[in-house]
Design an enzyme around this catalytic site. Structure first.
Site, PDB file in Angstrom:
ATOM      1  N   LYS A 117     -21.744 -38.177 -16.801  1.00  0.00           N
ATOM      2  CA  LYS A 117     -23.006 -38.178 -17.566  1.00  0.00           C
ATOM      3  C   LYS A 117     -23.012 -37.046 -18.584  1.00  0.00           C
ATOM      4  O   LYS A 117     -24.037 -36.705 -19.155  1.00  0.00           O
ATOM      5  CB  LYS A 117     -24.200 -37.999 -16.617  1.00  0.00           C
ATOM      6  CG  LYS A 117     -24.336 -39.090 -15.584  1.00  0.00           C
ATOM      7  CD  LYS A 117     -25.578 -38.828 -14.731  1.00  0.00           C
ATOM      8  CE  LYS A 117     -25.668 -39.764 -13.552  1.00  0.00           C
ATOM      9  NZ  LYS A 117     -26.690 -39.319 -12.596  1.00  0.00           N
ATOM     10  N   ARG A 132      -9.286 -30.245  -7.994  1.00  0.00           N
ATOM     11  CA  ARG A 132      -8.176 -30.805  -8.784  1.00  0.00           C
ATOM     12  C   ARG A 132      -8.782 -31.460 -10.010  1.00  0.00           C
ATOM     13  O   ARG A 132      -9.798 -32.147  -9.921  1.00  0.00           O
ATOM     14  CB  ARG A 132      -7.413 -31.845  -7.957  1.00  0.00           C
ATOM     15  CG  ARG A 132      -6.426 -32.642  -8.794  1.00  0.00           C
ATOM     16  CD  ARG A 132      -5.541 -33.543  -7.960  1.00  0.00           C
ATOM     17  NE  ARG A 132      -4.538 -32.786  -7.239  1.00  0.00           N
ATOM     18  CZ  ARG A 132      -3.509 -33.348  -6.595  1.00  0.00           C
ATOM     19  NH1 ARG A 132      -3.360 -34.656  -6.586  1.00  0.00           N
ATOM     20  NH2 ARG A 132      -2.627 -32.604  -5.973  1.00  0.00           N
ATOM     21  N   HIS A 190       0.190 -25.944  -9.365  1.00  0.00           N
ATOM     22  CA  HIS A 190      -0.220 -26.494  -8.077  1.00  0.00           C
ATOM     23  C   HIS A 190       0.185 -25.451  -7.032  1.00  0.00           C
ATOM     24  O   HIS A 190       1.149 -25.645  -6.286  1.00  0.00           O
ATOM     25  CB  HIS A 190       0.502 -27.827  -7.862  1.00  0.00           C
ATOM     26  CG  HIS A 190      -0.054 -28.678  -6.778  1.00  0.00           C
ATOM     27  ND1 HIS A 190      -0.958 -28.220  -5.840  1.00  0.00           N
ATOM     28  CD2 HIS A 190       0.177 -29.979  -6.467  1.00  0.00           C
ATOM     29  CE1 HIS A 190      -1.255 -29.215  -5.010  1.00  0.00           C
ATOM     30  NE2 HIS A 190      -0.576 -30.290  -5.366  1.00  0.00           N
ATOM     31  N   ARG A 207      -2.401 -36.623  -0.061  1.00  0.00           N
ATOM     32  CA  ARG A 207      -2.003 -35.492   0.777  1.00  0.00           C
ATOM     33  C   ARG A 207      -2.855 -34.246   0.554  1.00  0.00           C
ATOM     34  O   ARG A 207      -3.340 -33.633   1.494  1.00  0.00           O
ATOM     35  CB  ARG A 207      -0.562 -35.047   0.471  1.00  0.00           C
ATOM     36  CG  ARG A 207       0.492 -35.692   1.283  1.00  0.00           C
ATOM     37  CD  ARG A 207       1.700 -35.850   0.422  1.00  0.00           C
ATOM     38  NE  ARG A 207       1.338 -36.759  -0.660  1.00  0.00           N
ATOM     39  CZ  ARG A 207       1.462 -38.077  -0.579  1.00  0.00           C
ATOM     40  NH1 ARG A 207       1.972 -38.620   0.483  1.00  0.00           N
ATOM     41  NH2 ARG A 207       1.079 -38.870  -1.561  1.00  0.00           N
ATOM     42  N   THR A 208      -2.991 -33.842  -0.710  1.00  0.00           N
ATOM     43  CA  THR A 208      -3.637 -32.560  -0.977  1.00  0.00           C
ATOM     44  C   THR A 208      -5.102 -32.611  -0.533  1.00  0.00           C
ATOM     45  O   THR A 208      -5.584 -31.720   0.165  1.00  0.00           O
ATOM     46  CB  THR A 208      -3.507 -32.203  -2.476  1.00  0.00           C
ATOM     47  OG1 THR A 208      -2.133 -32.313  -2.836  1.00  0.00           O
ATOM     48  CG2 THR A 208      -3.975 -30.797  -2.763  1.00  0.00           C
TER      49      THR A 208
HETATM   50  C1  NCD Z   1       2.047 -33.748  -6.617  1.00  0.00           C
HETATM   51  C2  NCD Z   1       0.944 -33.479  -7.648  1.00  0.00           C
HETATM   52  O1  NCD Z   1      -0.166 -34.000  -7.532  1.00  0.00           O
HETATM   53  O2  NCD Z   1       1.239 -32.718  -8.550  1.00  0.00           O
HETATM   54  N1  NCD Z   1       1.562 -34.375  -5.466  1.00  0.00           N
HETATM   55  C3  NCD Z   1       1.014 -33.613  -4.462  1.00  0.00           C
HETATM   56  O3  NCD Z   1       0.043 -32.924  -4.648  1.00  0.00           O
HETATM   57  N2  NCD Z   1       1.617 -33.643  -3.261  1.00  0.00           N
HETATM   58  C4  NCD Z   1       3.233 -34.428  -7.200  1.00  0.00           C
HETATM   59  C5  NCD Z   1       3.059 -35.752  -7.904  1.00  0.00           C
HETATM   60  O4  NCD Z   1       1.953 -36.282  -8.028  1.00  0.00           O
HETATM   61  O5  NCD Z   1       4.082 -36.287  -8.342  1.00  0.00           O
END
Ligand code: NCD
Length: 337
Positions: free
Chosen positions: A86, A107, A135, A57-58
């Site tokens: 590396k 991320r 997040h 999703r993100t």
């Molecule tokens: C969440 C995350 O990555 O922290 N997912 C997301 O970004 N929608 C929650 C999760 O992974 O449980």
């Protein structure tokens, strides 16, 4: 805050008026996310979408949001396919990638890594999740969803009663969400988790100091009785040092139609940042709730698009220009909502 040119690293950067600004830009962008209008306002701009941890999703919604504003996306999806493997430092990676991009989303599994990366970046960096720390954009899209769902039930965030359920220790989505809820008055949070996965003390302290009413439960049935929103989360198995420890918590806290009907008020909204763990032993949010109109999880995921478009538009300073480049879509729009 002055959004223009800023890194977006933590939900702490946002005050009430920043959130109002973001949400009003997000609302104005709905015709674009619904494919009723097209804008090319970011034509020529490049997003470096750097995901060094799994994401669906993100990653996709950040990319799609940038595309919907007319920009192009370049991405890396794994540490092993980047030069970090590396031995390249995050600092060098930041220097290089910021030469190739106009904005970066990142991320990474380590807490604080996105912030260190941003210090060496020559362009704005948005935190797409740093370990179990934060997040921020998930919290913003969650809060937007909470607002919309409550409005549909003639309620406001002020006076909100919400249950946060599951892995509150490692879940970065609940960390950022609980912090942003501190900005609102008369909020009650029921924290429902196994004892060892409680919300860390630092967050509890912050909530208490901000006047949030907190109740803690280990049992889901007790904690969801009088709430407007149930926010389910997955056990963050990847964050446990000892994987067999994680298995102990699998399936302990579950929501299904039976538990929902027996305990919840009629309009209690169900949210989850997703992915939900659908393996039989886990299944924290059962698919038997699929037809329940209060299941907001896919509306919540959809909201990721407008919130991320709004952030890009604000950080890159193009909000005022969107209307000028706007036109109708060329294709037949069959997207249903
Ligand atoms: C969440 C995350 O990555 O922290 N997912 C997301 O970004 N929608 C929650 C999760 O992974 O449980």
């Amino acid at each position: 805050m002055d959004f223009s040119g800023s890194h977006i690293l933590s939900i702490d950067q946002f005050d009430h008026s920043d959130i109002d600004t973001l949400f009003s830009v997000a609302e104005s962008l709905e015709p674009y996310s619904l494919r009723k209008k097209v804008t090319r306002v970011l034509e020529g701009a490049i997003l470096g979408n750097m995901f060094f941890e799994p994401s669906t999703r993100t990653r996709i919604s950040f990319g799609a949001a940038f595309n919907l504003l007319g920009g192009a996306v370049r991405e890396t999806t794994e540490v092993k396919s980047s030069s970090l493997t590396k031995g390249e430092s995050l600092m060098d990676t930041a220097q290089v990638l910021s030469g190739y991009s106009d904005i970066i989303v990142m991320r990474h599994p380590e807490e604080g890594s996105v912030e260190s990366f941003s210090q060496a970046s020559r362009v704005p960096v948005i935190n797409g999740g740093d370990g179990s720390n934060e997040h921020p954009t998930q919290a913003l899209l969650d809060l937007y969803t909470i607002k919309k769902e409550l409005e549909a039930n003639h309620k406001t965030i002020q006076g909100l009663r919400i249950a946060l359920v599951g892995d509150l220790k490692f879940g970065r989505a609940v960390h950022s969400l609980s912090k942003v809820l501190c900005l609102y008055k008369d909020v009650t949070i029921n924290l429902i988790s196994p004892r060892k996965l409680r919300l860390p003390d630092s967050y509890l302290r912050l909530l208490t100091e901000s006047g949030v009413n907190i109740n803690e439960f280990e049992n889901i049935e007790e904690g969801i009785i009088e709430v407007d929103i149930i926010y389910m989360t997955r056990i963050q198995e990847e964050r446990f040092k000892n994987k067999s420890d994680a298995k102990k918590y699998r399936g302990l806290l579950r929501l299904n139609e039976k538990i929902y009907t027996a305990n919840c008020e009629p309009n209690t909204v169900i949210m989850h940042p997703l992915p939900r763990d659908s393996r039989q032993g886990a299944n924290e949010l059962d698919s038997d709730l699929y037809k329940n109109p209060n299941l907001a999880i896919f509306r919540q995921a959809d909201n990721g698009i407008v919130i991320r478009m709004a952030l890009f538009a604000l950080v890159l300073g193009v909000v005022e220009q969107i209307g000028k480049t706007s036109r109708e879509v060329n294709w037949h729009t069959s997207k249903r909502h």
